[in-house]
Design a protein around this motif. Structure first.
Motif, short mmCIF file in Angstrom:
data_model
loop_
_atom_site.label_atom_id
_atom_site.label_comp_id
_atom_site.label_asym_id
_atom_site.label_seq_id
_atom_site.Cartn_x
_atom_site.Cartn_y
_atom_site.Cartn_z
N ASP A 85 32.42 137.32 29.25
CA ASP A 85 32.09 136.46 30.38
C ASP A 85 32.42 135.00 30.11
OD1 ASP A 85 31.16 138.57 31.86
OD2 ASP A 85 29.05 138.22 31.40
N ASN B 220 39.33 132.62 34.43
CA ASN B 220 38.81 132.64 35.79
C ASN B 220 37.45 133.35 35.92
OD1 ASN B 220 41.05 131.23 36.77
ND2 ASN B 220 42.18 133.13 37.17
N SER B 221 36.68 133.34 34.86
CA SER B 221 35.34 133.94 34.92
C SER B 221 34.43 133.06 35.77
CB SER B 221 34.76 134.06 33.51
OG SER B 221 33.43 134.48 33.56
N THR B 222 33.57 133.71 36.54
CA THR B 222 32.62 132.97 37.38
C THR B 222 31.21 133.04 36.81
OG1 THR B 222 32.30 134.92 38.76
CG2 THR B 222 33.98 133.34 39.47
N LYS C 116 27.83 132.18 34.86
CA LYS C 116 27.10 130.92 34.63
C LYS C 116 27.18 130.49 33.17
CE LYS C 116 25.75 130.79 38.86
NZ LYS C 116 26.41 129.88 39.79
N ASP D 114 30.18 128.33 32.73
CA ASP D 114 29.94 126.97 33.19
C ASP D 114 29.17 126.16 32.15
OD1 ASP D 114 31.18 127.65 35.57
OD2 ASP D 114 29.30 128.03 36.64
N ASN E 162 28.53 120.26 35.80
CA ASN E 162 28.59 121.70 35.56
C ASN E 162 27.27 122.31 35.11
OD1 ASN E 162 31.25 121.83 36.25
ND2 ASN E 162 32.01 121.70 34.16
#
Length: 162
Positions: free
Chosen positions: A108, A113-115, A117, A120, A138
């Motif tokens: 992850d 292009n992982s979304t 959290k 982030d 972020n």
């Protein structure tokens, strides 16, 4: 757990006392013929949920969901798989590779292009370390999501340190 491969191209994962079948895969190798079935094979565990089957110059990573084939080219004379505690060492005439299962938290964070959290949060950490001013943008506002992201980053860090 034990992995068993039958000559009719089926793979079974069972308890060590044979009391329960945990996984059953039919048609493990799509184009298996009699000639290939007679060649020496080896089954190895990769992590806790994947079995790797070696046949001549190729291997198949078999999970509950899918079979991932990997074929080495004509220049490879043979593969020598060596089971490690947490991985498989694959030695050929030209290189030595290590095949290791990655935890979801690690994927992850570092997947393109992982979304997630946790990605982030990791990117905010990298921006903070490089002294960029926008790292605060972020950081997550939701406390529950932030807690999950921290736990995921910790799990990935523990994996990386092993």
């Amino acid at each position: 757990m034990m992995a068993l491969y039958t000559k009719n191209n089926m793979l079974y994962v069972v308890h060590s006392d044979f009391s329960k079948v945990l996984m059953r895969k039919e048609e493990v190798v799509p184009d298996m013929d009699e000639k290939m079935a007679k060649k020496p094979m080896r089954l190895c565990w990769c992590g806790e949920d994947a079995v790797v089957m070696f046949i001549h110059k190729s291997f198949y990573i078999i999970t509950r969901d899918k079979v991932y084939p990997k074929n080495y080219g004509a220049g490879v004379k043979g593969l020598l798989p060596y089971q490690e505690v947490d991985s498989i060492k694959i030695i050929s005439n030209s290189k030595c590779e290590i095949l290791r299962a990655l935890p979801e938290s690690y994927i992850d964070i570092f997947k393109i292009n992982s979304t997630a959290k946790s990605k982030d949060l990791y990117e905010a950490y990298e921006e903070y370390e490089s002294r960029q001013a926008n790292y605060e943008n972020n950081i997550l506002n939701d406390k529950k999501e932030l807690q999950k992201a921290v736990e995921s980053c910790l799990e990935a860090a523990c994996f990386e340190s092993n």
